[in-house]
Design an enzyme around this catalytic site. Structure first.
Site, short mmCIF file in Angstrom:
data_model
loop_
_atom_site.label_atom_id
_atom_site.label_comp_id
_atom_site.label_asym_id
_atom_site.label_seq_id
_atom_site.Cartn_x
_atom_site.Cartn_y
_atom_site.Cartn_z
N LYS A 80 0.90 -1.33 0.14
CA LYS A 80 -0.27 -0.47 -0.21
C LYS A 80 0.62 1.22 0.37
O LYS A 80 1.73 1.55 0.78
CB LYS A 80 -1.02 -0.03 1.16
CG LYS A 80 -2.04 -1.16 1.43
CD LYS A 80 -2.48 -0.86 2.46
CE LYS A 80 -3.87 -2.47 2.58
NZ LYS A 80 -4.95 -1.97 1.25
N GLY A 213 -14.04 -5.55 5.83
CA GLY A 213 -14.92 -6.18 6.46
C GLY A 213 -15.16 -7.80 6.64
O GLY A 213 -16.38 -8.60 7.39
#
Length: 291
Positions: A80, A213
């Site tokens: 990232k 999630g």
């Protein structure tokens, strides 16, 4: 980046279709992910749940740590960078990372501009909550889109919301007359040629994964049911009681999401799931970054 390179990057991302990409923080975790059948791993120093808990500024991971993970596994390794942080992206390209995720999980470096991903040879992954965001990131050069969800919560509701929103907007665009696509492109704030592609083909020009999630095999199967072409799993694996078993179960559930009997078996005796945070208990911090 030439047109050929852009096409190659999109095709590279297509090869991950139907797979699971797992967040890992150590070479040992990367090996567990690879053995479980992950199609790629995301190397980062702290998983999203820990980033959320710690607060503060979250930056690109140490290149030495990323290299350790690259050496440990043979599957593609992603890492990232902060939204808009061109220098971090150049560093990751220099260490020959397989994919760069310009991620809202890290603290944004620029609150207006994203990285011009067309300047890079390495393929980029970007998050999106809706069709406009997805097509803007693709215009900037993204080779792969994922829902933003709300990382580090173990609550899949935001990922569901983003996937449903995107697919609803795609269906609406498909239903327009050809001469109405110009106005739709203007309202979405996206280039006409990308809006026309979606209108003609009924899908994004790049793969669209679910993220944010996903914590159980059932969560992964739900996202595939809603139109995801693969799944990112962050905190849900290594914050759980039996990471290796849960990782393998999520991989199998993603590939066999229509087989309810198998899903039932895969969901048995997985150990404790990550505790998670209900959407109503938090401010949405990460999903709102970088529109």
């Amino acid at each position: 980046m030439t047109q050929n390179r852009a096409e190659l990057n999109r095709n590279l991302a297509q090869m991950l279709k139907g797979g699971v990409i797992m967040d890992v923080t150590t070479p040992e975790q990367a090996k567990i992910a690879q053995d479980a059948g992950a199609c790629a791993v995301m190397a980062l120093e702290r998983i999203p749940a820990d980033i959320r808990a710690a607060g503060g500024v979250s930056r690109m991971s140490d290149p030495a740590m990323i290299k350790g993970i690259q050496e440990a596994v043979s599957i593609p390794v992603m890492a990232k960078v902060r939204i808009g942080h061109i220098a971090e992206a150049r560093i990751l390209q220099a260490i020959e990372i397989d994919y760069i995720d310009e991620s809202e999980v890290l603290s944004p470096a620029d609150d207006v501009y994203h990285i011009d991903k067309n300047q890079f040879d390495v393929p980029f992954v970007c998050g999106a909550k809706n069709l406009g965001e997805a097509l803007r990131r693709i215009a900037e050069g993204a080779a792969m889109i994922r829902t933003k969800g709300e990382p580090g919560t173990g609550d899949v509701i935001q990922a569901v919301r983003h996937m449903r929103t995107m697919n609803k907007q795609i269906r609406e665009l498909v239903g327009l007359r050809d001469d109405e696509v110009y106005e739709a492109a203007k309202q979405l704030a996206v280039p006409y040629d990308l809006a026309k592609y979606v209108h003609d083909n009924g899908r994004l020009p790049v793969v669209n994964f679910a993220a944010g999630g996903v914590a159980t095999p059932a969560d992964a199967a739900l996202m595939m049911e809603l139109g995801a072409e693969g799944v990112f799993v962050g905190s849900g694996i290594f914050k759980s009681g039996d990471p290796a078993k849960r990782a393998a179960a999520i991989v199998k559930a993603t590939a066999n999401w229509q087989d309810a009997d198998l899903l039932a078996k895969l969901s048995e005796n997985l150990g404790e799931a990550m505790v998670g945070i209900n959407e109503d208990e938090i401010q949405t911090i990460m999903a709102a970054r970088g529109e």
